[in-house]
Design a protein around this motif. Structure first.
Motif, PDB file in Angstrom:
ATOM      1  N   GLY A   1      23.311  -5.243   4.070  1.00 37.45           N
ATOM      2  CA  GLY A   1      22.585  -4.538   3.215  1.00 37.45           C
ATOM      3  C   GLY A   1      21.498  -5.020   2.559  1.00 37.45           C
ATOM      4  N   ARG A   2      21.511  -6.362   2.497  1.00 33.52           N
ATOM      5  CA  ARG A   2      20.391  -7.328   1.723  1.00 33.52           C
ATOM      6  C   ARG A   2      19.304  -7.764   2.752  1.00 33.52           C
ATOM      7  N   ALA A   3      19.354  -8.045   3.778  1.00 33.51           N
ATOM      8  CA  ALA A   3      18.276  -8.360   4.877  1.00 33.51           C
ATOM      9  C   ALA A   3      18.163  -6.652   5.599  1.00 33.51           C
ATOM     10  N   HIS A   4      16.609  -6.843   5.800  1.00 30.10           N
ATOM     11  CA  HIS A   4      16.190  -5.662   6.617  1.00 30.10           C
ATOM     12  C   HIS A   4      16.207  -5.721   8.054  1.00 30.10           C
ATOM     13  N   ALA A   5      15.877  -6.968   8.408  1.00 33.07           N
ATOM     14  CA  ALA A   5      15.677  -7.395   9.807  1.00 33.07           C
ATOM     15  C   ALA A   5      16.121  -8.626   9.811  1.00 33.07           C
ATOM     16  N   VAL A   6      16.647  -9.180  10.978  1.00 32.44           N
ATOM     17  CA  VAL A   6      17.021 -10.554  11.265  1.00 32.44           C
ATOM     18  C   VAL A   6      16.222 -10.840  12.787  1.00 32.44           C
ATOM     19  N   VAL A   7      15.680 -11.960  12.968  1.00 31.52           N
ATOM     20  CA  VAL A   7      15.083 -12.488  13.935  1.00 31.52           C
ATOM     21  C   VAL A   7      15.849 -13.979  14.336  1.00 31.52           C
ATOM     22  N   LEU A   8      16.119 -13.973  15.463  1.00 36.95           N
ATOM     23  CA  LEU A   8      16.883 -15.304  15.692  1.00 36.95           C
ATOM     24  C   LEU A   8      16.139 -15.969  17.019  1.00 36.95           C
ATOM     25  N   ASN A   9      15.709 -17.004  16.772  1.00 39.22           N
ATOM     26  CA  ASN A   9      14.880 -17.900  17.637  1.00 39.22           C
ATOM     27  C   ASN A   9      15.874 -18.947  18.315  1.00 39.22           C
ATOM     28  N   SER A  10      16.289 -18.619  19.657  1.00 36.03           N
ATOM     29  CA  SER A  10      17.480 -19.163  20.342  1.00 36.03           C
ATOM     30  C   SER A  10      18.352 -19.690  19.309  1.00 36.03           C
ATOM     31  N   PRO A  11      19.143 -18.907  18.784  1.00 37.73           N
ATOM     32  CA  PRO A  11      20.288 -18.941  17.945  1.00 37.73           C
ATOM     33  C   PRO A  11      21.656 -19.678  18.671  1.00 37.73           C
ATOM     34  N   TRP A  12      22.076 -20.513  17.963  1.00 38.30           N
ATOM     35  CA  TRP A  12      23.419 -21.304  18.680  1.00 38.30           C
ATOM     36  C   TRP A  12      24.427 -20.385  18.184  1.00 38.30           C
ATOM     37  N   LEU A  13      24.758 -19.255  18.985  1.00 35.40           N
ATOM     38  CA  LEU A  13      25.853 -18.348  18.962  1.00 35.40           C
ATOM     39  C   LEU A  13      27.132 -18.656  19.627  1.00 35.40           C
ATOM     40  N   GLU A  14      26.993 -19.428  20.610  1.00 44.66           N
ATOM     41  CA  GLU A  14      28.153 -19.767  21.529  1.00 44.66           C
ATOM     42  C   GLU A  14      27.854 -21.318  21.942  1.00 44.66           C
ATOM     43  N   LEU A  15      29.193 -22.062  22.071  1.00 42.26           N
ATOM     44  CA  LEU A  15      29.041 -23.459  22.429  1.00 42.26           C
ATOM     45  C   LEU A  15      28.550 -23.752  23.906  1.00 42.26           C
ATOM     46  N   GLN A  16      27.988 -24.781  24.113  1.00 42.96           N
ATOM     47  CA  GLN A  16      27.633 -25.141  25.469  1.00 42.96           C
ATOM     48  C   GLN A  16      28.467 -24.982  26.237  1.00 42.96           C
ATOM     49  N   LEU A  17      29.914 -25.145  26.264  1.00 47.20           N
ATOM     50  CA  LEU A  17      31.005 -24.995  27.118  1.00 47.20           C
ATOM     51  C   LEU A  17      31.583 -23.684  27.409  1.00 47.20           C
ATOM     52  N   GLY A  18      30.924 -22.679  26.774  1.00 44.00           N
ATOM     53  CA  GLY A  18      31.102 -21.128  27.135  1.00 44.00           C
ATOM     54  C   GLY A  18      32.385 -20.832  26.189  1.00 44.00           C
ATOM     55  N   PRO A  19      32.908 -19.509  26.118  1.00 39.78           N
ATOM     56  CA  PRO A  19      33.889 -19.146  25.365  1.00 39.78           C
ATOM     57  C   PRO A  19      35.084 -19.626  25.930  1.00 39.78           C
ATOM     58  N   LEU A  20      35.431 -19.942  26.958  1.00 34.69           N
ATOM     59  CA  LEU A  20      36.737 -20.514  27.478  1.00 34.69           C
ATOM     60  C   LEU A  20      36.895 -22.023  26.898  1.00 34.69           C
ATOM     61  N   GLY A  21      35.585 -22.815  27.095  1.00 37.78           N
ATOM     62  CA  GLY A  21      35.767 -24.112  26.752  1.00 37.78           C
ATOM     63  C   GLY A  21      35.705 -24.324  25.312  1.00 37.78           C
ATOM     64  N   ARG A  22      35.365 -23.383  24.556  1.00 42.43           N
ATOM     65  CA  ARG A  22      35.149 -23.457  23.077  1.00 42.43           C
ATOM     66  C   ARG A  22      36.717 -23.344  22.856  1.00 42.43           C
ATOM     67  N   GLN A  23      37.431 -22.202  23.162  1.00 39.77           N
ATOM     68  CA  GLN A  23      38.769 -21.986  22.889  1.00 39.77           C
ATOM     69  C   GLN A  23      39.695 -22.960  23.164  1.00 39.77           C
ATOM     70  N   ALA A  24      39.356 -23.672  24.197  1.00 41.47           N
ATOM     71  CA  ALA A  24      40.386 -24.834  24.587  1.00 41.47           C
ATOM     72  C   ALA A  24      40.094 -26.153  23.617  1.00 41.47           C
ATOM     73  N   LEU A  25      38.802 -26.165  23.151  1.00 38.17           N
ATOM     74  CA  LEU A  25      38.365 -27.406  22.368  1.00 38.17           C
ATOM     75  C   LEU A  25      38.645 -27.256  21.066  1.00 38.17           C
ATOM     76  N   ALA A  26      38.842 -26.130  20.507  1.00 39.20           N
ATOM     77  CA  ALA A  26      38.797 -25.576  18.979  1.00 39.20           C
ATOM     78  C   ALA A  26      40.071 -26.422  18.388  1.00 39.20           C
ATOM     79  N   PRO A  27      41.326 -26.281  18.977  1.00 39.70           N
ATOM     80  CA  PRO A  27      42.414 -26.920  18.139  1.00 39.70           C
ATOM     81  C   PRO A  27      42.189 -28.636  18.213  1.00 39.70           C
ATOM     82  N   ILE A  28      41.647 -29.120  19.195  1.00 39.85           N
ATOM     83  CA  ILE A  28      41.483 -30.597  19.034  1.00 39.85           C
ATOM     84  C   ILE A  28      40.478 -30.767  18.202  1.00 39.85           C
TER      85      ILE A  28
END
Length: 320
Positions: free
Chosen positions: A146-173
């Motif tokens: 409710g505090r922002a009225h709009a969000v604009v994202l310029n190439s946001p880093w929303l996922e690791l370059q290894l992809g979801p499976l790579g991220r899940q494997a790497l996270a514990p390490i």
């Protein structure tokens, strides 16, 4: 808070130091930069009631004067935040860019909004984030609906370059290393090609020493674990509480070796993975793929840059 002073960007820009206390490395500050109203502003109706807060990406700081002028020429107020331990906010002895959790930046953002005087004044807040700054603002908006009225994202880093499976494997390490040695070293993965691409297209000005290294800041386990935790939150679904625009290059290029294709593509992120992750950040998400764009779409060659501004102008029309 400090007073406003002339900024390194020259006429039309001022900066203000935002004290944030201290941590193990000493004094901590953020820095707010504002673009002064453009003397020839066309004052497009409700644009005058819009406040923009921009947050930069990793190994970066605010220098995109053209982006500021896009808003001020329409009558909006534009502010940009150099987060703690970045750019204007770096203090001696600090580990550049380091935090152990992205929600630490809540204090930086709150201090900026307080200095901007947006809330309680009937003004509308547009959050504008690039790369890691896009991830940071996405998570902040989801925690503060409710505090922002709009969000604009310029190439946001929303996922690791290894992809979801790579991220899940790497996270514990990563989490284990973050607990044992949060400030340990990582192998350098930035070979400087993105910086070279920006230089070759003529969009990168000279930076003060150390503010924007050619190969980026060194990374550390504690910081990377914080980023990956942010990716996991996005993957589970968040809601920024307002419409969102995500600007991306039409294609990615491998960063392992130089190619002229890097002059018109994202050589930092896997844009298809980012596009998929972006569908999980809000109920209303518009994804604009810009042909020929770099990782920072507003620093691309003129044709791609103009296309990005056109997409932004068209999308923000509903708000303004």
């Amino acid at each position: 808070m400090g007073d406003w002073h002339p900024d390194i960007l020259g006429d039309g820009f001022e900066q203000r130091t935002l004290p944030l206390g201290a941590d193990d490395e000493g004094e901590v500050v953020a820095t707010l930069v504002r673009a002064m109203p453009h003397p020839g502003a066309r004052l497009f109706g409700a644009w005058r009631e819009i406040d923009v807060l921009y947050v930069h990406g990793w190994s970066d700081y605010f220098f995109q004067t053209g982006l500021a002028r896009f808003f001020t020429e329409r009558g909006a107020r534009f502010h940009a935040l150099d987060l703690r331990k970045y750019g204007r906010s770096i203090r001696p002895g600090q580990t550049r860019g380091y935090v152990a959790a992205l929600d630490v930046y809540d204090a930086d953002i709150e201090a900026a909004l307080d200095a901007m005087g947006t809330e309680g004044q009937g003004r509308r807040l547009v959050l504008l984030g690039h790369s890691t700054g896009g991830l940071t603002l996405t998570l902040w908006a989801a925690r503060h609906p409710g505090r922002a009225h709009a969000v604009v994202l310029n190439s946001p880093w929303l996922e690791l370059q290894l992809g979801p499976l790579g991220r899940q494997a790497l996270a514990p390490i990563l989490n284990a290393r973050a607990r044992i040695d949060p400030l340990g070293t990582h192998p350098a993965v930035d070979l400087g090609f993105y910086t070279r691409a920006q230089r070759e297209v003529g969009s990168l000005p000279d930076s003060p020493d150390g503010w924007r290294p050619e190969r980026g800041f060194p990374t550390h386990p504690g910081w990377l674990a914080a980023v990956v935790a942010g990716h996991a939150r996005v993957a589970s679904g968040v809601d920024v509480g307002c419409p969102a625009l995500v600007l991306l290059s039409a294609r990615s290029t491998s960063a392992l070796s130089w190619s002229d294709a890097m002059l018109g593509s994202d050589s930092v992120l896997v844009v298809d993975d980012i596009a998929r992750a972006a569908t999980r950040i809000a109920r209303e998400v518009t994804i604009a793929r810009i042909d020929g764009a770099l990782h920072d779409v507003f620093l691309s060659r003129p044709a791609a840059r103009d296309a990005a501004y056109t997409a932004l102008d068209r999308w923000l029309g509903w708000l303004a």
